[in-house]
Design a protein around this motif. Structure first.
Motif, PDB file in Angstrom:
ATOM      1  N   PRO A  47       7.861 -21.258  -6.063  1.00 57.52           N
ATOM      2  CA  PRO A  47       8.466 -22.602  -6.151  1.00 57.52           C
ATOM      3  C   PRO A  47       7.491 -23.700  -6.539  1.00 57.52           C
ATOM      4  O   PRO A  47       7.915 -24.788  -6.944  1.00 57.52           O
ATOM      5  CB  PRO A  47       9.028 -22.826  -4.734  1.00 57.52           C
ATOM      6  N   LEU A  48       6.173 -23.434  -6.440  1.00 56.19           N
ATOM      7  CA  LEU A  48       5.170 -24.449  -6.762  1.00 56.19           C
ATOM      8  C   LEU A  48       4.629 -24.297  -8.175  1.00 56.19           C
ATOM      9  O   LEU A  48       3.678 -24.987  -8.551  1.00 56.19           O
ATOM     10  CB  LEU A  48       4.004 -24.360  -5.770  1.00 56.19           C
ATOM     11  N   ALA A  49       5.204 -23.404  -8.953  1.00 58.62           N
ATOM     12  CA  ALA A  49       4.636 -23.063 -10.260  1.00 58.62           C
ATOM     13  C   ALA A  49       4.659 -24.207 -11.252  1.00 58.62           C
ATOM     14  O   ALA A  49       3.816 -24.259 -12.155  1.00 58.62           O
ATOM     15  CB  ALA A  49       5.383 -21.855 -10.839  1.00 58.62           C
ATOM     16  N   ASP A  50       5.563 -25.139 -11.101  1.00 59.22           N
ATOM     17  CA  ASP A  50       5.734 -26.181 -12.123  1.00 59.22           C
ATOM     18  C   ASP A  50       4.835 -27.393 -11.935  1.00 59.22           C
ATOM     19  O   ASP A  50       4.712 -28.203 -12.873  1.00 59.22           O
ATOM     20  CB  ASP A  50       7.195 -26.643 -12.160  1.00 59.22           C
ATOM     21  N   PHE A  51       4.180 -27.534 -10.763  1.00 59.90           N
ATOM     22  CA  PHE A  51       3.398 -28.760 -10.543  1.00 59.90           C
ATOM     23  C   PHE A  51       2.081 -28.530  -9.810  1.00 59.90           C
ATOM     24  O   PHE A  51       1.281 -29.465  -9.691  1.00 59.90           O
ATOM     25  CB  PHE A  51       4.240 -29.791  -9.763  1.00 59.90           C
ATOM     26  N   LEU A  52       1.788 -27.325  -9.314  1.00 60.86           N
ATOM     27  CA  LEU A  52       0.557 -27.112  -8.544  1.00 60.86           C
ATOM     28  C   LEU A  52      -0.649 -27.075  -9.485  1.00 60.86           C
ATOM     29  O   LEU A  52      -0.666 -26.339 -10.473  1.00 60.86           O
ATOM     30  CB  LEU A  52       0.652 -25.810  -7.752  1.00 60.86           C
ATOM     31  N   LYS A  76       1.648 -22.281 -13.763  1.00 61.43           N
ATOM     32  CA  LYS A  76       1.450 -22.643 -15.165  1.00 61.43           C
ATOM     33  C   LYS A  76       0.420 -23.748 -15.364  1.00 61.43           C
ATOM     34  O   LYS A  76      -0.241 -23.803 -16.403  1.00 61.43           O
ATOM     35  CB  LYS A  76       2.776 -23.075 -15.778  1.00 61.43           C
ATOM     36  N   HIS A  77       0.288 -24.660 -14.399  1.00 64.99           N
ATOM     37  CA  HIS A  77      -0.573 -25.830 -14.572  1.00 64.99           C
ATOM     38  C   HIS A  77      -1.807 -25.786 -13.671  1.00 64.99           C
ATOM     39  O   HIS A  77      -2.458 -26.818 -13.488  1.00 64.99           O
ATOM     40  CB  HIS A  77       0.221 -27.106 -14.292  1.00 64.99           C
ATOM     41  N   LEU A  78      -2.136 -24.642 -13.149  1.00 62.93           N
ATOM     42  CA  LEU A  78      -3.266 -24.545 -12.216  1.00 62.93           C
ATOM     43  C   LEU A  78      -4.585 -24.764 -12.951  1.00 62.93           C
ATOM     44  O   LEU A  78      -4.858 -24.136 -13.980  1.00 62.93           O
ATOM     45  CB  LEU A  78      -3.270 -23.174 -11.537  1.00 62.93           C
ATOM     46  N   GLU A  79      -5.414 -25.665 -12.420  1.00 63.26           N
ATOM     47  CA  GLU A  79      -6.703 -25.988 -13.027  1.00 63.26           C
ATOM     48  C   GLU A  79      -7.884 -25.580 -12.147  1.00 63.26           C
ATOM     49  O   GLU A  79      -8.961 -25.279 -12.679  1.00 63.26           O
ATOM     50  CB  GLU A  79      -6.788 -27.490 -13.322  1.00 63.26           C
ATOM     51  N   VAL A  80      -7.699 -25.565 -10.822  1.00 64.83           N
ATOM     52  CA  VAL A  80      -8.790 -25.236  -9.898  1.00 64.83           C
ATOM     53  C   VAL A  80      -8.314 -24.117  -8.976  1.00 64.83           C
ATOM     54  O   VAL A  80      -7.274 -24.246  -8.318  1.00 64.83           O
ATOM     55  CB  VAL A  80      -9.225 -26.464  -9.071  1.00 64.83           C
ATOM     56  N   MET A 107      -4.143 -17.413 -17.465  1.00 61.97           N
ATOM     57  CA  MET A 107      -4.352 -18.724 -16.844  1.00 61.97           C
ATOM     58  C   MET A 107      -5.090 -19.632 -17.827  1.00 61.97           C
ATOM     59  O   MET A 107      -6.262 -19.979 -17.642  1.00 61.97           O
ATOM     60  CB  MET A 107      -5.125 -18.569 -15.532  1.00 61.97           C
ATOM     61  N   ALA A 108      -4.398 -20.018 -18.867  1.00 59.86           N
ATOM     62  CA  ALA A 108      -5.027 -20.775 -19.961  1.00 59.86           C
ATOM     63  C   ALA A 108      -5.447 -22.170 -19.538  1.00 59.86           C
ATOM     64  O   ALA A 108      -6.360 -22.754 -20.144  1.00 59.86           O
ATOM     65  CB  ALA A 108      -4.072 -20.844 -21.151  1.00 59.86           C
ATOM     66  N   THR A 109      -4.827 -22.743 -18.507  1.00 58.96           N
ATOM     67  CA  THR A 109      -5.147 -24.116 -18.094  1.00 58.96           C
ATOM     68  C   THR A 109      -6.273 -24.177 -17.069  1.00 58.96           C
ATOM     69  O   THR A 109      -6.662 -25.282 -16.660  1.00 58.96           O
ATOM     70  CB  THR A 109      -3.900 -24.785 -17.505  1.00 58.96           C
ATOM     71  N   LEU A 110      -6.804 -23.042 -16.670  1.00 58.84           N
ATOM     72  CA  LEU A 110      -7.812 -23.010 -15.608  1.00 58.84           C
ATOM     73  C   LEU A 110      -9.118 -23.649 -16.086  1.00 58.84           C
ATOM     74  O   LEU A 110      -9.642 -23.319 -17.151  1.00 58.84           O
ATOM     75  CB  LEU A 110      -8.063 -21.570 -15.167  1.00 58.84           C
ATOM     76  N   LYS A 111      -9.651 -24.559 -15.253  1.00 63.83           N
ATOM     77  CA  LYS A 111     -10.891 -25.261 -15.582  1.00 63.83           C
ATOM     78  C   LYS A 111     -12.033 -24.926 -14.631  1.00 63.83           C
ATOM     79  O   LYS A 111     -13.203 -25.058 -15.015  1.00 63.83           O
ATOM     80  CB  LYS A 111     -10.667 -26.776 -15.574  1.00 63.83           C
ATOM     81  N   CYS A 112     -11.696 -24.517 -13.404  1.00 69.78           N
ATOM     82  CA  CYS A 112     -12.738 -24.215 -12.421  1.00 69.78           C
ATOM     83  C   CYS A 112     -12.334 -22.979 -11.633  1.00 69.78           C
ATOM     84  O   CYS A 112     -11.225 -22.927 -11.081  1.00 69.78           O
ATOM     85  CB  CYS A 112     -12.954 -25.397 -11.483  1.00 69.78           C
ATOM     86  N   LEU A 113     -13.221 -21.993 -11.573  1.00 69.15           N
ATOM     87  CA  LEU A 113     -12.978 -20.756 -10.822  1.00 69.15           C
ATOM     88  C   LEU A 113     -14.165 -20.516  -9.905  1.00 69.15           C
ATOM     89  O   LEU A 113     -15.301 -20.370 -10.362  1.00 69.15           O
ATOM     90  CB  LEU A 113     -12.778 -19.574 -11.766  1.00 69.15           C
ATOM     91  N   TYR A 170       7.156 -32.512  -0.644  1.00 66.80           N
ATOM     92  CA  TYR A 170       6.582 -33.768  -1.132  1.00 66.80           C
ATOM     93  C   TYR A 170       5.972 -33.625  -2.529  1.00 66.80           C
ATOM     94  O   TYR A 170       5.361 -34.592  -3.011  1.00 66.80           O
ATOM     95  CB  TYR A 170       5.512 -34.257  -0.151  1.00 66.80           C
ATOM     96  N   ARG A 171       6.133 -32.459  -3.145  1.00 62.28           N
ATOM     97  CA  ARG A 171       5.642 -32.188  -4.497  1.00 62.28           C
ATOM     98  C   ARG A 171       4.166 -32.565  -4.639  1.00 62.28           C
ATOM     99  O   ARG A 171       3.758 -33.284  -5.552  1.00 62.28           O
ATOM    100  CB  ARG A 171       6.490 -32.911  -5.546  1.00 62.28           C
ATOM    101  N   ARG A 172       3.380 -32.005  -3.712  1.00 64.10           N
ATOM    102  CA  ARG A 172       1.939 -32.219  -3.772  1.00 64.10           C
ATOM    103  C   ARG A 172       1.348 -31.309  -4.848  1.00 64.10           C
ATOM    104  O   ARG A 172       1.744 -30.162  -4.996  1.00 64.10           O
ATOM    105  CB  ARG A 172       1.297 -31.900  -2.428  1.00 64.10           C
ATOM    106  N   THR A 173       0.360 -31.810  -5.557  1.00 61.08           N
ATOM    107  CA  THR A 173      -0.266 -31.021  -6.626  1.00 61.08           C
ATOM    108  C   THR A 173      -1.419 -30.157  -6.127  1.00 61.08           C
ATOM    109  O   THR A 173      -1.975 -29.381  -6.896  1.00 61.08           O
ATOM    110  CB  THR A 173      -0.799 -31.952  -7.725  1.00 61.08           C
ATOM    111  N   GLY A 174      -1.764 -30.293  -4.835  1.00 60.35           N
ATOM    112  CA  GLY A 174      -2.845 -29.506  -4.264  1.00 60.35           C
ATOM    113  C   GLY A 174      -2.399 -28.794  -3.001  1.00 60.35           C
ATOM    114  O   GLY A 174      -1.654 -29.352  -2.190  1.00 60.35           O
TER     115      GLY A 174
END
Length: 354
Positions: free
Chosen positions: A126-131, A152-156, A174-180, A106-110
């Protein structure tokens, strides 16, 4: 006639006794030689007599060698039954793989794998492009999962309650990371690669085994939330004061009481190498000495900016503590490093006068 009949009867009785004795001896021999068997005999008049023999109880000695079937008959080992812990681990791993496949379908982002008690992660490639969101809290991950470096797009990223002992330097990928969130682990230090994440807005390293916070935390210019509760921290780096967007700082259950300040405030002398490098750079002596050996050139290039002035700082410098009040009126100790004794005296006099 009468005596002759008497003799015949006596001879007949003798023959009968002999026959009876012969039959008795034959019965004893049969009982000794045959087991659990019945025989038939005849009386004097020819009538059949059914004689039952006594049954003997026979015991068989079973040796251990004869009972070792695995060495003779068995060519393979049957499937060993799994314990309930192993079965539960297999079921949880299957559920985690199912959650990953549903997220892909279902291409969930979380994706939340919280409380699965996993020691290894399922395939996340397989989830690297949208998670964007990944929760791995309350698992059994003994090391930092390197699979997340491909997202690539992981933020949290949440890694609470795992026995992780260190964070690898590759976290700077992890340049896109906003919360760790990596609280309730076994961290003893923070890598320099962590402070290269300029987009990081929230950092939670509470309840670990940290003794110091690196000075490079000042590079996290976008940081708004910092939680360092429940560690062994005795002083904060002065670079925390440079975090202009920091709105919330949590630091309870540490060793920040003024009682510990005297032990840290003891000034240690600088190394002669560091003082010589500072004098060389301050007076710009490279203009006179153009041919500098490589070893000296490496020393001169290894510096950072002083905490008290814009000059270069070589080595640890002179370390001292200044207490500043936060927005709630609480005095907190901050560690400063000065490049020279003169710099230290000037800054400390200004700080105490304010």
């Amino acid at each position: 006639m009468f005596p002759e009949r008497m003799l015949e009867q006596r001879s007949f009785l003798r023959d009968e006794e002999k026959e009876v004795r012969f039959l008795g001896e034959e019965e004893d021999e049969d009982e000794e030689s045959f087991e659990d068997e019945e025989r038939d005999g005849f009386d004097v008049d020819g009538e059949i007599l059914a004689k039952k023999r006594k049954k003997k109880r026979v015991t068989y000695a079973e040796s251990i060698e004869d009972m070792d079937f695995s060495a003779t008959f068995i060519s393979g080992v049957a499937c060993k039954p799994l314990s309930w812990e192993e079965e539960e681990e297999i079921q949880l791993k299957a559920k985690a793989e199912m959650a990953g496949s549903l997220c892909l379908t279902y291409r969930r982002t979380g994706l939340s794998l919280k409380g699965y008690f996993l020691s290894q992660l399922p395939d996340l490639l397989p989830l690297a492009d949208f998670l964007v969101y990944l929760n791995l809290s309350f698992n059994c991950l003994c090391s930092f999962p390197k699979e997340v470096f491909h997202l690539k797009h992981l933020e949290v990223l949440k890694l609470r309650n795992n026995p992780i002992k260190f964070i690898p330097e590759e976290i700077n990928q992890m340049a896109t990371l906003k919360c760790l969130v990596i609280s309730f682990n076994l961290l003893t230090s923070l890598p320099a690669g962590l402070f290269a994440l300029t987009n990081l807005e929230g950092l939670d390293v509470s309840y670990n085994e940290l003794e110091t916070i690196p000075h490079d935390i000042g590079n996290l210019s976008a940081l708004t939330y910092l939680n360092i509760e429940g560690n062994f921290i005795t002083v904060l780096p002065c670079s925390v004061l440079k975090l202009n967007f920091l709105k919330r700082l949590k630091l309870e259950n540490n060793f920040l009481h003024p009682y510990f300040w005297n032990e840290i405030c003891q000034l240690q002398p600088q190394r002669l190498t560091d003082l010589a490098a500072h004098c060389f750079a301050k007076h710009k002596m490279w203009k006179k000495h153009r041919h500098i050996p490589k070893k000296i050139e490496e020393i001169l290039c290894n510096f950072r900016i002083c905490d008290c002035c814009p000059g270069p700082l070589y080595g640890d410098g002179l370390q001292f503590i200044c207490a500043y009040k936060n927005e709630y009126g609480l005095r907190l100790p901050y560690l400063f490093c000065s490049c020279s004794p003169t710099c230290y005296q000037e800054y400390y006099s200004r700080a105490t006068s304010q």
